[in-house]
Design a protein around this motif. Structure first.
Motif, PDB file in Angstrom:
ATOM      1  N   PHE B 130       0.875  -1.182   0.000  1.00  0.00           N
ATOM      2  CA  PHE B 130       0.000   0.000   0.000  1.00  0.00           C
ATOM      3  C   PHE B 130       0.906   1.223   0.000  1.00  0.00           C
ATOM      4  O   PHE B 130       1.673   1.426   0.929  1.00  0.00           O
ATOM      5  N   LYS B 131       0.858   2.044  -1.042  1.00  0.00           N
ATOM      6  CA  LYS B 131       1.793   3.159  -1.176  1.00  0.00           C
ATOM      7  C   LYS B 131       1.066   4.495  -1.036  1.00  0.00           C
ATOM      8  O   LYS B 131       0.155   4.775  -1.824  1.00  0.00           O
ATOM      9  N   PRO B 132       1.448   5.309  -0.100  1.00  0.00           N
ATOM     10  CA  PRO B 132       0.852   6.646  -0.023  1.00  0.00           C
ATOM     11  C   PRO B 132       1.562   7.547  -1.025  1.00  0.00           C
ATOM     12  O   PRO B 132       2.741   7.827  -0.888  1.00  0.00           O
ATOM     13  N   ARG B 133       0.881   7.987  -2.080  1.00  0.00           N
ATOM     14  CA  ARG B 133       1.509   8.785  -3.131  1.00  0.00           C
ATOM     15  C   ARG B 133       0.984  10.216  -3.109  1.00  0.00           C
ATOM     16  O   ARG B 133      -0.217  10.418  -2.990  1.00  0.00           O
ATOM     17  N   THR B 134       1.862  11.149  -3.294  1.00  0.00           N
ATOM     18  CA  THR B 134       1.481  12.569  -3.253  1.00  0.00           C
ATOM     19  C   THR B 134       0.384  12.880  -4.275  1.00  0.00           C
ATOM     20  O   THR B 134      -0.495  13.691  -4.028  1.00  0.00           O
ATOM     21  N   GLN B 140      -0.532   3.275  -6.944  1.00  0.00           N
ATOM     22  CA  GLN B 140      -0.775   3.232  -5.503  1.00  0.00           C
ATOM     23  C   GLN B 140      -0.390   1.887  -4.847  1.00  0.00           C
ATOM     24  O   GLN B 140      -0.728   1.657  -3.681  1.00  0.00           O
ATOM     25  N   GLY B 141       0.321   1.057  -5.546  1.00  0.00           N
ATOM     26  CA  GLY B 141       0.707  -0.219  -4.959  1.00  0.00           C
ATOM     27  C   GLY B 141      -0.256  -1.334  -5.346  1.00  0.00           C
ATOM     28  O   GLY B 141      -1.369  -1.079  -5.786  1.00  0.00           O
ATOM     29  N   LEU B 142       0.196  -2.589  -5.115  1.00  0.00           N
ATOM     30  CA  LEU B 142      -0.605  -3.740  -5.531  1.00  0.00           C
ATOM     31  C   LEU B 142      -1.716  -4.084  -4.534  1.00  0.00           C
ATOM     32  O   LEU B 142      -2.633  -4.834  -4.844  1.00  0.00           O
ATOM     33  N   GLY B 143      -1.608  -3.576  -3.293  1.00  0.00           N
ATOM     34  CA  GLY B 143      -2.613  -3.918  -2.288  1.00  0.00           C
ATOM     35  C   GLY B 143      -2.461  -5.359  -1.814  1.00  0.00           C
ATOM     36  O   GLY B 143      -1.340  -5.862  -1.709  1.00  0.00           O
TER      37      GLY B 143
END
Lengths: 343, 343, 343, 343
Positions: B130-134, B140-143
């Protein structure tokens, strides 16, 4: 994007970058300069491309040409967004005043304050029920009973209510009781929370992060808008710098820049920005003169007994004097205070 | 706390402060100085008291005498906290290496990297699902599928896994698949999330906020600890300053200060702090020399094709060279690299 | 330079920019992109051009492609600059230790310290005679008698001496007595002073400004070099950020970046960077591991009686322990401490 | 000062601090608290004492109770300082406008601008002859011929002149030609220069350092005042923060704080603070509303041909519109623009 090559780069290095660009579906146009070569990237780029190109051999760095935000940009929508909340118009030709206690403490404290700010001509009632506190040992707000008190105050005064939501699981609950959802400075990049309020149909007051660039602030707005909720107000409330004489550094230049770059309304919060009641009146007037579409002000019947942020809260006489001064300055800059709704 | 009176304060003003203190259950001891008077507050104070006193008449300001954090302080627990994760001991006499891709992109990318960092002697595998992106327009990531891949990599290599959680609703899910829960810099003051991981029984890697004072970093740890989870590691990953030559400013002095003030292990993240692969090796060695209990490093089989943070990722040969150098420096400061677990 | 046009720009706007460029002696090459056009400037640009182009109609902004510094850049001179001072080689394969009191207070204090740091293997003696103090009410240093004491200490120990100069009118005097001229952080952009030391033939230790970008630090070096003096060392001594737990923020990442961009030697000052004696040893080792060519350390026989900066000064036993640790770490990174000159 | 002991301190440690205080000529009064003891220092303290006490055994830290500045403080002189320059009164009930080119480029450019700003009602003419430039490769100003042009412009328009001095050796020369000596942001802590202008009898416009705390700004003023020159104006021109969207961060809250703490006039420089002509008008009005005693504005006949700072310079029509708006806002806050001197 522009790929800047190192001075040591040779023709084959430039060609390799162009080949990689083509592989990715772009075109590259090389310009051979006096000191070094650069390559213009042709096509609809995405933010990650910058990093993907910066790691190629003999690339010095990669410059971004366009803003990373779209939906919040004036390049996409030139005219001001106007948000309407129970008859209050935010973002138009008039200036809006939001006021109330930093935190809802009791029925008596809230109702007294709500009546007073309504009497003085405020358009929106503020008040915190869920408080994000730096220390777990500090008072965290009343929670749901606080929301109920806010709804009661709205009932009596007719003022729409703005309150903070800190947890994505609470968005539905908070939206039920209030008119504007506030995202606090510590949650300015809490993306699941931004997305959740983006799926709500309530207007959002988005505070700038303590360390957010103006660009990042607009990207946070973008998180909300891309979920379908276009009713976002940007709230400048001070950024963190080396200066410790004020609680934060009130960045009115950044607010004016945001207004220039974006069509969204901008609201100024001089209470949290300065942290000092004596500085709130001059900074309120400054914010209006700088073009704020509205102010949000901490007011408390007895600042010396406030549970949170007493030092920055105005007492009633000071708030009254501020409203008088604000009325004059707002008219002087042709954005008069909006008349309060008759109840 | 110490109440500093204005120079213009007279005896009755001092007496009024003392009376107010007694009303609140404290004692006040006045000291009349050459230029002004001060009043020492006697009793178990709470943070809000500062504001309550600063609004009293003729009070200049109020100074805090004690640290606001307790559970994370060495004054409460002088000896180092050691956290054990599947046989890896963090916070003890040995230095720990966490490494892996910034983001899980595919089975092949993750497995190749996991095998390689294990082969080079890393103790923990990192990887973001889970990637927090600006920007909302970024990947946003693979989850969940990313979590499953991480679990598979752990299965094969035996390395415990650290991955970020960004939403309080995901804590249970992430905890199921991983060994260490990472709180990212943008969530350093996301208090509902901190409390949720505080209720989990997984160790937590708490990144310092981009704009967190060391004191606030320890207060964020306090949020986790007060929920019952004492297994917190502090991770320095750079703060935001005026310098733009590096992605962030790697504050090793702040890390060393945190280690002096707190008993919690400190981990350094030179990849995110510098944002530049060429600076990662020198800063890794610097962090070890400064007393870090561990490092967390971005490694990618092909940084030039990384979906996120390629410019700061080490390729395999550079990571191998870094491990060799790290081994020498860690031994030189008597905190040798911890031997990897035999699988 | 790259001129980025607004989205609303039309072909005639682009042509107007190119015409203006040609008027100024440059060529302009237009690239029409998906969202907007950009124009690459061909020719030997000067920094002011950026502003001259940004004010043209329909120009969005102008991006700089090259570094503004030349003489201090590795692109101009790839190999490390080595500076020799009375037999001490700074910038080469070995690490150099400069140590001594922050301020020369008395013959006894200076001589005791000079002998001790020489005995422990320091290569250069530091000591301030002219002190730039934030308050005019603070002790300003001994002035010329301080210089005479430094010369005496050099005589006895054989250690070359570094001391600060704060006034362009004093450069000749200070150069007469000392071997290295130090430019302090508050004078990092005092251009007349930089030019004056640039006209001297003494090596210069140039401290980074409290608020200098790495680029600006190199430009300050450029001021000295363009006057003919190429013997400049860059000294990282902490920058000013929001963090107040340490006196400044020690930016080792910025130091490593400066070393990557420039051929000049880099020296680290952990004493002023942290302001706290307990943090000086870990940060000294970190600086060596990060690639510093040397350290400069405050040492005082009785820190508790120091007139200036006592809290950051090491006493003799702590300095001795640090030298032992530094020796080990410097060897571990293959940049051993330079053997002191036999007297 | 207040000495805060560690929690581990015992009675003899407290006694040792008190004994040391008595040795230094102070008295110490111990207060035993719930968690730790503190000692109030009685007597006329000096700044260095803080460090001298912080190094004593079992001392946690030392808190300063009083401001470090005296002469610039309202605690010493409560009423506003008013400075008179050739009939212009700065610091009183009226707002003053200073305007002119950032840099004197030619007789024609200066005279055209001077006549225009005079015609629009400015009270003081600004113009730089000695320019401190970040790069040695940039235009450094006309020097003495620039001063002569400024004197000529004063002759014709009757406007007093403010210009920057960057070298202590030039103070006499610059003072001969101009009415107000400007100290630039890079020289805010150039103490020999501050002292030299302190020995001149010309009023001084002291710009805040890019990284100066409000306290340090007042201490820089103190350097001038202690030399005998009490005619100091404080000029807020933006501080350096992480935000890069504006050239600097315009700290109007810091300016308002300075006005609260000090009796000296405050002047705002929105041109350098924002670096962007479109933001100068809103920030000018904001500064007036925030209580500035005056503004200093860059105006240029052809900003697109300015040698320095074109992007932040107003052209004549924009300046005229700003003067109209400023007149209205200044009257709205009861500090009307000062009428220009009749020539």
């Amino acid at each position: 994007m522009i790929v800047v090559m190192k001075q040591s780069a040779r023709r084959p290095d430039v060609d390799a970058v162009i080949a990689r660009l083509q592989e990715l579906g772009f075109d590259g146009q090389a310009i051979v300069g006096a000191e070094r070569s650069v390559i213009a990237v042709i096509g609809q780029v995405y933010p990650e491309l910058q990093g993907e190109l910066e790691v190629l051999p003999e690339v010095h760095h990669v410059l971004r040409v366009s803003s990373p935000y779209k939906m919040s940009s004036r390049e996409v929508k030139p005219d001001d967004t106007i948000i309407e909340v129970r008859g209050v118009r935010i973002g138009g030709a008039e200036t809006v005043i939001m006021a109330g206690p930093c935190t809802v403490e009791s029925e008596k404290q809230l109702m007294t304050t709500a009546r007073e700010v309504a009497r003085q001509g405020a358009n929106v009632l503020r008040g915190g029920a869920f408080k994000p506190r730096t220390s777990p040992h500090s008072f965290q707000g009343l929670g749901k009973p606080g929301l109920e008190l806010l709804a009661m105050a709205r009932e009596e005064t007719g003022l729409p209510v703005v309150t903070e939501v800190v947890d994505p699981r609470d968005v539905e609950l908070v939206a039920e009781y209030t008119d504007i959802l506030q995202i606090g400075t510590r949650n300015a990049q809490n993306f699941p929370l931004l997305q959740e309020v983006g799926r709500s149909n309530r207007p959002v007051l988005l505070k700038r992060g303590l360390n957010s660039l103006v660009d990042e602030w607009l990207l946070s707005a973008e998180y909300i808008i891309t979920q379908g909720n276009r009713q976002v107000m940007l709230c400048e409330r001070g950024i963190r710098t080396f200066e410790t004489g004020t609680r934060n550094t009130f960045d009115l230049g950044g607010m004016a820049l945001a207004k220039e770059l974006s069509h969204l309304p901008v609201i100024a919060d001089p209470s949290h920005a300065t942290g000092k009641a004596s500085l709130v009146p001059p900074m309120s007037l400054a914010a209006i003169a700088a073009g704020a579409n509205g102010l949000i002000i901490d007011v408390h019947p007895e600042p010396e007994h406030a549970l949170i942020d007493g030092p920055q809260s105005l007492d009633f006489p000071t708030f009254e004097a501020l409203m008088t001064a604000a009325r004059t300055v707002a008219s002087a800059v042709n954005r008069p205070l909006q008349a309060p709704i008759a109840v």
